[in-house]
Scaffold this motif. Structure first.
Motif, short mmCIF file in Angstrom:
data_model
loop_
_atom_site.label_atom_id
_atom_site.label_comp_id
_atom_site.label_asym_id
_atom_site.label_seq_id
_atom_site.Cartn_x
_atom_site.Cartn_y
_atom_site.Cartn_z
N GLU A 4 37.81 20.76 -27.46
CA GLU A 4 39.09 19.80 -27.46
C GLU A 4 39.19 19.55 -29.03
O GLU A 4 40.36 20.75 -29.03
N VAL A 5 38.50 19.72 -29.98
CA VAL A 5 38.51 19.93 -30.76
C VAL A 5 38.41 20.83 -31.73
O VAL A 5 39.65 20.94 -32.83
N ARG A 6 37.36 21.60 -31.46
CA ARG A 6 37.87 23.87 -31.88
C ARG A 6 39.05 23.60 -30.76
O ARG A 6 40.24 24.95 -31.74
N PHE A 66 33.92 32.39 -41.64
CA PHE A 66 33.48 33.53 -40.87
C PHE A 66 33.44 33.46 -39.20
O PHE A 66 33.16 32.80 -38.84
N TRP A 67 33.78 35.10 -38.86
CA TRP A 67 33.06 35.36 -37.55
C TRP A 67 31.38 36.35 -37.66
O TRP A 67 30.75 36.43 -38.31
N LEU A 68 30.81 35.89 -36.76
CA LEU A 68 29.67 36.39 -36.58
C LEU A 68 29.34 37.03 -34.98
O LEU A 68 29.60 36.22 -33.51
N PHE A 97 35.23 31.28 -29.81
CA PHE A 97 34.58 32.14 -29.03
C PHE A 97 36.14 33.33 -28.80
O PHE A 97 36.83 33.35 -27.71
N PRO A 98 36.64 33.55 -30.10
CA PRO A 98 37.66 34.50 -29.69
C PRO A 98 37.57 35.92 -29.00
O PRO A 98 39.50 36.62 -28.69
N PRO A 100 35.05 37.91 -26.45
CA PRO A 100 33.41 38.14 -25.93
C PRO A 100 32.68 38.78 -26.85
O PRO A 100 32.66 39.41 -27.64
N GLY A 101 31.21 37.88 -26.92
CA GLY A 101 29.73 38.51 -28.07
C GLY A 101 30.50 38.07 -29.76
O GLY A 101 29.95 38.67 -30.16
N ARG A 102 31.42 37.34 -30.26
CA ARG A 102 32.09 37.37 -31.23
C ARG A 102 32.21 35.70 -31.43
O ARG A 102 33.28 34.69 -30.52
N ILE A 103 31.57 34.82 -32.18
CA ILE A 103 32.28 33.27 -32.45
C ILE A 103 32.56 33.23 -33.95
O ILE A 103 31.96 33.52 -35.05
N SER A 104 33.61 32.40 -33.66
CA SER A 104 34.77 32.44 -35.35
C SER A 104 33.87 30.45 -35.28
O SER A 104 34.99 29.78 -34.70
N PHE A 105 33.46 30.85 -36.87
CA PHE A 105 33.32 29.59 -37.87
C PHE A 105 34.47 29.13 -38.74
O PHE A 105 34.36 29.74 -39.02
N LEU A 106 34.43 27.38 -38.25
CA LEU A 106 35.34 27.46 -39.75
C LEU A 106 34.65 25.71 -40.33
O LEU A 106 34.42 25.15 -39.21
N ILE A 107 34.34 25.94 -41.56
CA ILE A 107 33.63 25.40 -42.39
C ILE A 107 35.04 24.05 -43.19
O ILE A 107 35.38 24.70 -44.08
N PHE A 108 35.50 23.03 -42.74
CA PHE A 108 36.42 22.62 -43.85
C PHE A 108 36.70 20.75 -43.93
O PHE A 108 36.03 20.14 -42.34
N GLY A 109 37.72 20.59 -44.70
CA GLY A 109 37.77 19.00 -44.26
C GLY A 109 38.70 18.49 -45.14
O GLY A 109 38.92 19.70 -45.92
N LEU A 110 39.45 17.65 -44.79
CA LEU A 110 40.73 16.88 -45.96
C LEU A 110 40.27 16.43 -47.46
O LEU A 110 40.33 15.05 -46.88
N ASN A 111 39.66 17.08 -47.78
CA ASN A 111 39.17 16.29 -49.01
C ASN A 111 38.90 17.23 -49.92
O ASN A 111 39.43 18.89 -49.69
#
Length: 542
Positions: A4-6, A66-68, A97-98, A100-111
């Protein structure tokens, strides 16, 4: 809940995409670059394998995306975990998972905190049962981006990695196994070196040095474990404190013996030799924070100034402060009042004596004052001179703009900090500063800087990590930085003392109560995934 967060992140990305594109158009790109690398890893058919994503960055980013791409016929995504440098910066990791075979990652914070170089992400995959030894499965980076605290884009490069299928073999027994002795108030920390080919570790515990009496308390995939189920002291000294590291006649500790073994789907190692450890003082006290009642915690033959903590409830009247010593040969020259915060209700009475103490001599100092309500408050502390500070001649000065971190130091009477990494430093003077001072402690070679936290020696409490010492480190100032080419843990300190680096899982930085401050960067960064769906990068060649 995680999914749900994602999904919420993805929804925000779509809503803010147009605004982000506009903002990126107005924001100049930062000089330098961010280098992301998927480190190669090996695992067994039918088992799991964890790969790390490492970052080297100058300047350091505030957000990364990034995507992997991976082989879904042979690999199944299991989970992902933020690296210590990400946690230290107060950032979250989300993924989707946008395709098949690809994961999208986001590293982020409200600061606006920046992320230090180091391992930013650990990703676990399951390897298919039919995979064969020597098979190689590529992990390819796509659509990678990084931004600074003002949403300025930073040039980003990506180095691909691979997962190798290994020939089945039993792992070796873990080495360098240690357990802490009273360092932490609410747990015993166990650690060992990672074992090649190990997929998990089993931990035995007993109160007797006999593995036959031990019971399994945990199975973990990580080369460390925090035993919060260990029993603490049966009664606690009335002397205060709360971080552990010292023993006292009024405390009774439970000593535990531990053994650890490595295993994978092919078999298991023998258990290690026993390692004993014990829990420190009350976990409740440690979590509540420790406030030193006197400075310095360690006194030598040159010491003439001492600080005693006064808590008035209401504003303390500086002109009312008075003091006395239990000595006929030493008198008080002066007493200076230094508030600990914006209010005069808390602070330090800094006492200057007419002469320093002699070795093996102790002195009791008492200070008193009136507060604005007409009440009298006082504080009494006994300082013991254990002898001169032993300075290692070959030691290297720590890095500091004001050179207040003077030298490696070994003080008599101060207990060892068994979980430390690197030497002990004396941050001088060991008294409250007129204003916060920037301190930089070098990180030893081979140690992940983002996993380190400064620990202060507090009399009556032992070695205490920065988040547990009230008023020592300025909130939000703890970070990792390169100082003159040396990787350092840096922070702003309100007073000095004996300091060492040690392992700590740092607390997350709380998000602001509203979006006002972080909205521009939120708009820009959350839109990266949506914007990246509009383009397809060619895989880089490893």
């Amino acid at each position: 809940m995680a999914r749900e967060v994602r999904n919420r992140h993805a929804a925000r990305a779509c809503v803010f995409a147009a605004c982000a594109c506009f903002l990126f158009g107005l924001t100049a790109a930062a000089e330098g670059k961010v280098e992301l690398e998927v480190e190669d890893a090996g695992g067994f058919a039918g088992g799991q394998v964890t790969v790390n994503v490492r970052m080297e960055a100058d300047p350091r980013p505030s957000a990364i995306a990034f995507w992997l791409e991976y082989d879904t016929n042979n690999l199944t995504f299991v989970d992902a975990y933020p690296g210590a440098v990400v946690t230290l910066a107060g950032k979250d990791v989300s993924w989707d998972f946008p395709e098949p075979g690809r994961i999208s990652f986001l590293i982020f914070g409200l600061n606006d905190l920046r992320i230090a170089s180091g391992i930013i992400l650990s990703i676990t995959f399951a390897i298919d049962d039919d995979a064969q030894p020597n098979d190689e499965f590529d992990l390819i980076g796509l659509n990678y981006s990084a931004t600074g605290p003002n949403a300025e884009p930073i040039r980003t490069e990506f180095d691909n990695g691979e997962i190798d299928v290994l020939q089945c073999f039993e792992p070796a027994a873990p080495t360098s196994f240690v357990a802490t002795d009273g360092i932490f108030g609410d747990h015993i920390q166990l650690s060992w070196l990672p074992v090649f080919g190990a997929q998990s570790y089993t931990i035995l515990r007993s109160t007797i040095n006999d593995p036959g009496t031990g019971t399994v308390i945990a199975v973990t995939v990580l080369p460390f474990y925090s035993d919060f189920s260990a029993q603490g002291p049966s009664f606690v000294s009335t002397g205060g404190g709360g971080c552990g590291g010292t023993t006292g006649q009024s405390l009774r500790y439970t000593e535990y013996y531990y053994w650890v073994r490595a295993q994978n789907i092919c078999g298991q190692s023998a258990y290690t030799a026993a390692e004993s450890g014990w829990r420190g003082k009350s976990g409740d006290a440690a979590k509540a924070g420790v406030t030193p009642d006197a400075l310095p915690a360690s006194v030598d033959e040159t010491t003439t100034q001492f600080a005693l903590r006064l808590s008035g409830g209401s504003d303390i009247l500086p002109e009312s402060i008075d003091g006395s010593v239990d000595s006929e040969s030493i008198a008080i020259d002066s007493i200076e009042w230094r508030p600990a915060a914006d209010s005069n209700a808390e602070g330090w009475a800094i006492v200057t004596l007419s002469s320093p103490l002699a070795a093996d001599v102790s002195i009791t100092i008492r200070v008193s004052a009136r507060n604005s309500n007409g009440e009298t408050v006082d504080a009494t502390h006994t300082f013991a001179c254990d002898g001169p500070l032993d300075v290692a001649p070959e030691s290297t000065n720590a890095k500091s703009a004001d050179e207040i971190v003077v030298v490696q130091a070994v003080a008599p009477g101060v207990p060892d900090f068994v979980a430390s990494m690197g030497p002990r430093y004396a941050v001088s003077p060991a008294l409250p500063f007129a204003s916060p001072q920037r301190v930089a402690i070098p990180v030893p070679d081979g140690v992940e800087p983002g996993e380190m936290a400064p620990h202060l020696y507090v009399a009556g409490a032992g070695w205490c990590p920065a988040p547990f010492v009230d008023g020592w480190v300025v909130p939000g100032s703890l970070s990792v930085a390169d100082v003159d080419g040396v990787s350092c843990v840096t922070f702003d300190a309100n007073y000095g003392g004996l300091v060492q680096l040690g392992y700590l899982a740092p607390p997350a930085v709380p998000a602001p109560s509203n979006w006002a401050g972080g909205l521009p960067m939120a708009i820009a960064v959350l839109a990266i995934l949506a914007a990246s769906a509009l383009r397809r990068s060619h895989p880089t060649v490893k």
